[in-house]
Design an enzyme around this catalytic site. Structure first.
Site, short mmCIF file in Angstrom:
data_model
loop_
_atom_site.label_atom_id
_atom_site.label_comp_id
_atom_site.label_asym_id
_atom_site.label_seq_id
_atom_site.Cartn_x
_atom_site.Cartn_y
_atom_site.Cartn_z
N GLN A 37 -11.31 17.82 5.10
CA GLN A 37 -12.01 16.56 4.14
C GLN A 37 -10.87 16.46 3.07
O GLN A 37 -10.86 15.21 2.31
CB GLN A 37 -13.45 17.07 3.54
N SER A 80 12.70 -3.48 -24.05
CA SER A 80 12.06 -2.52 -24.72
C SER A 80 11.33 -2.81 -26.14
O SER A 80 11.63 -3.89 -26.57
CB SER A 80 13.41 -1.71 -25.13
N LYS A 129 -7.97 13.16 2.93
CA LYS A 129 -8.04 11.58 2.73
C LYS A 129 -7.38 11.25 1.45
O LYS A 129 -6.60 10.22 1.31
CB LYS A 129 -9.57 11.27 2.85
N HIS A 135 30.71 10.81 -2.98
CA HIS A 135 30.71 11.42 -4.20
C HIS A 135 30.57 10.63 -5.43
O HIS A 135 30.88 10.81 -6.64
CB HIS A 135 31.88 12.34 -4.39
N ASN A 171 -18.06 14.77 13.21
CA ASN A 171 -16.82 15.32 13.38
C ASN A 171 -15.89 14.39 14.14
O ASN A 171 -14.64 13.96 13.64
CB ASN A 171 -16.61 16.85 14.04
N GLU A 213 13.04 2.41 -11.19
CA GLU A 213 12.84 3.79 -11.53
C GLU A 213 11.52 4.27 -10.93
O GLU A 213 11.39 5.48 -10.48
CB GLU A 213 12.86 3.83 -13.30
N LYS A 220 17.50 -4.71 -24.65
CA LYS A 220 17.26 -4.17 -23.55
C LYS A 220 16.53 -4.95 -22.16
O LYS A 220 15.53 -5.42 -22.50
CB LYS A 220 16.54 -2.78 -23.70
N SER A 249 -17.68 13.90 -0.68
CA SER A 249 -16.23 12.99 -0.36
C SER A 249 -16.78 11.64 -0.77
O SER A 249 -15.59 10.67 -0.68
CB SER A 249 -15.74 13.42 0.94
N ASN A 257 15.23 -3.43 -18.85
CA ASN A 257 15.17 -2.02 -18.08
C ASN A 257 14.72 -2.29 -16.54
O ASN A 257 13.90 -2.98 -16.47
CB ASN A 257 14.28 -1.19 -18.79
N1 ARG Z 1 -17.02 14.27 4.90
C1 ARG Z 1 -16.38 14.97 5.97
C2 ARG Z 1 -14.91 14.77 6.19
O1 ARG Z 1 -14.27 14.41 5.45
C3 ARG Z 1 -16.97 14.31 7.27
C4 ARG Z 1 -17.22 15.30 8.33
C5 ARG Z 1 -18.28 16.30 8.27
N2 ARG Z 1 -18.47 17.30 9.34
C6 ARG Z 1 -19.03 18.53 9.07
N3 ARG Z 1 -19.14 19.20 9.99
N4 ARG Z 1 -19.43 18.83 8.00
O2 ARG Z 1 -14.20 15.70 6.79
#
Ligand code: ARG
Length: 463
Positions: A327, A282, A330, A161, A115, A295, A288, A28, A290
């Site tokens: 994971q 444009s 994110k 409407h 964790n 948008e 134009k 990650s 825009n």
């Molecule tokens: N990169 C992991 C995540 O974003 C971190 C936590 C990893 N924990 C584990 N038990 N593998 O969730």
């Protein structure tokens, strides 16, 4: 056993390193490096607490805390070498810390786990975004208030409407969005207050046998208190979902306003002129101008709501506690946050710069028999007709005007009396758009006097 290619953080029981595909799906670091500052803040707070509770020596904790600042400066300077083999930001930072300070680095992970670490880092990151959204919403509200104040008594058509319904004021229309974005602001603040509990010290899931002080780390990181249940602390992503749902509702509001700006800036409406700074041209049609920013803002709700849906689906079937599925939280949040902030800033710029076209607004305000309700109300008030009968009489007068191709105020009194004998000259006073809006003085109504009260109330609230 050869551990040269197995993971240096957890490779003790592994004889072989991961397959390249395993590394690719697992890592990650490509995205969670955005949480580097939060990760280092969390680790520094943790190290200080480990020293204060006697779990680490002061000198080890000191070395860790200073080394982490060195690592942060490398990341900020762009000289840090991120490694996919080290999976994520947490292990990249710790591995580099080991290179910088040596043996004490290995003591940092005492009494915590990735964790609780990732939950803490991510919460801190989301909290920063809520604070940024707070500031951006306040700026947008101020831009809307400035428009409302300047045009508190400008008349324009109000629509249902997308058909002309009744005349309203420009200020009243702007203040409708102040209410909407004001609710978004209160959702941002509610979400921040609710999420502000520290997961740190929940460790892997069950807590720890080390005599840690979770109140101390919570306070150091600006949390109100530690999370009360270690299982919940590591498996909760409600804070991310609340962020995304808050962003989704706000993006929906932004999108509705953007849609109005697209319509209003068209040659057919000409209600507003957007500034050159927030318009594009444009490549083929020289005439134009825009409304691209509007948008794009209109479109952003799709990806932001998509992120909300995606994370909801990631979470919905997960047993307690942490699973690697999490994971996937994110990238959704990062993308939604980036686009929400951009949309808020672009909307603020457009609103600040735009010019309401007072003449075009006023010209449209009287079209489409927009004072028909005022006529019906006059019949009730002056002739004491039941509203339903007044509605019917007014309908007949509208049909008459439509047949003659004129406005209600252009009908002769004798023509009107042909529909209802009781109608007098006085009726013409309610048929003007100006009188119509000035008469709507009920609380929350469109009369300029009411709009100015609301502008003042919000200015006070935001000051
Ligand atoms: N990169 C992991 C995540 O974003 C971190 C936590 C990893 N924990 C584990 N038990 N593998 O969730």
């Amino acid at each position: 056993m050869s551990d040269t290619s197995s993971n240096q953080m957890w490779g003790g029981r592994f004889a072989e390193g991961p397959d390249a595909i395993m590394e690719a799906i697992n890592a990650s670091i490509g995205f969670d490096q955005r949480m580097a500052a939060q990760d280092i803040a969390g680790s520094r707070a943790h190290a200080a607490m480990l020293a204060a509770t006697g779990i680490l020596t002061d000198s080890d904790a000191q070395a860790i805390r200073e080394g982490l600042l060195t690592v942060l400066s490398e990341i900020d300077a762009g000289t840090f070498q991120f490694s996919a083999a080290l999976e994520d930001i947490h292990m990249n930072v710790e591995a580099r810390l080991k290179e910088v300070i040596g043996e004490p680095a290995g003591r940092l992970h005492t009494g915590r786990s990735r964790n609780d670490q990732v939950a803490t880092d991510f919460k801190l990151w989301v909290r920063d975004q809520l604070d940024a959204a707070d500031g951006a919403l306040v700026a947008l509200l101020q831009a809307l208030l400035a428009q409302a104040e300047a045009g508190a008594d400008w008349v324009m058509p109000g629509f249902t409407h997308l058909q002309t319904a009744q005349p309203v004021t420009w200020g009243h229309h702007m203040m409708a969005y102040v209410e909407m974005f004001g609710r978004d602001l209160s959702r941002v603040r509610d979400a921040r207050a609710r999420m502000n509990e520290s997961p740190l010290g929940a460790a892997a899931l069950a807590g720890t046998s080390f005599p840690i002080d979770r109140d101390m780390t919570a306070a150091a990181l600006g949390f109100d208190r530690p999370c009360a249940n270690s299982l919940d602390a590591v498996s909760d992503r409600d804070f991310a979902l609340e962020f995304l749902s808050t962003a989704s509702i706000c993006a929906m509001h932004l999108s509705r306003f953007a849609e109005e700006l697209v319509i209003w800036s068209s040659a057919q409406f000409r209600f507003v002129t957007l500034s050159d700074r927030f318009s594009t041209g444009s490549s083929i049609m020289p005439q134009k101008k825009n409304p691209d920013a509007a948008e794009l803002i209109r479109a952003k709700v799709g990806r932001i709501f998509g992120a909300n849906t995606a994370l909801m689906l990631v979470m919905k079937g997960l047993p307690l506690t942490y699973s690697k599925d999490m994971q996937e939280d994110k990238e959704q949040v990062f993308d939604a946050a980036d686009n929400w902030m951009l949309a808020l800033a672009a909307m603020e710029g457009m609103v600040r710069d735009m010019t309401g076209n007072r003449e075009a607004l006023a010209g449209a305000a009287g079209s489409g028999f927009s004072t028909a309700t005022d006529l019906a109300d006059w019949l009730v008030r002056v002739l004491n007709l039941p509203f339903r009968d007044a509605h019917h009489v007014t309908g007949a007068l509208v049909a008459l005007a439509e047949g003659k191709g004129c406005d209600l105020s252009d009908l002769d009194l004798s023509d009107m009396q042909g529909v209802h004998t009781g109608i007098t000259e006085d009726v013409y006073s309610v048929l003007t758009v100006e009188n119509s809006v000035h008469s709507r003085i009920s609380y929350g109504g469109t009369a300029p006097v009411r709009v100015r009260e609301q502008v003042a109330r919000w200015q006070e609230k935001l000051s």
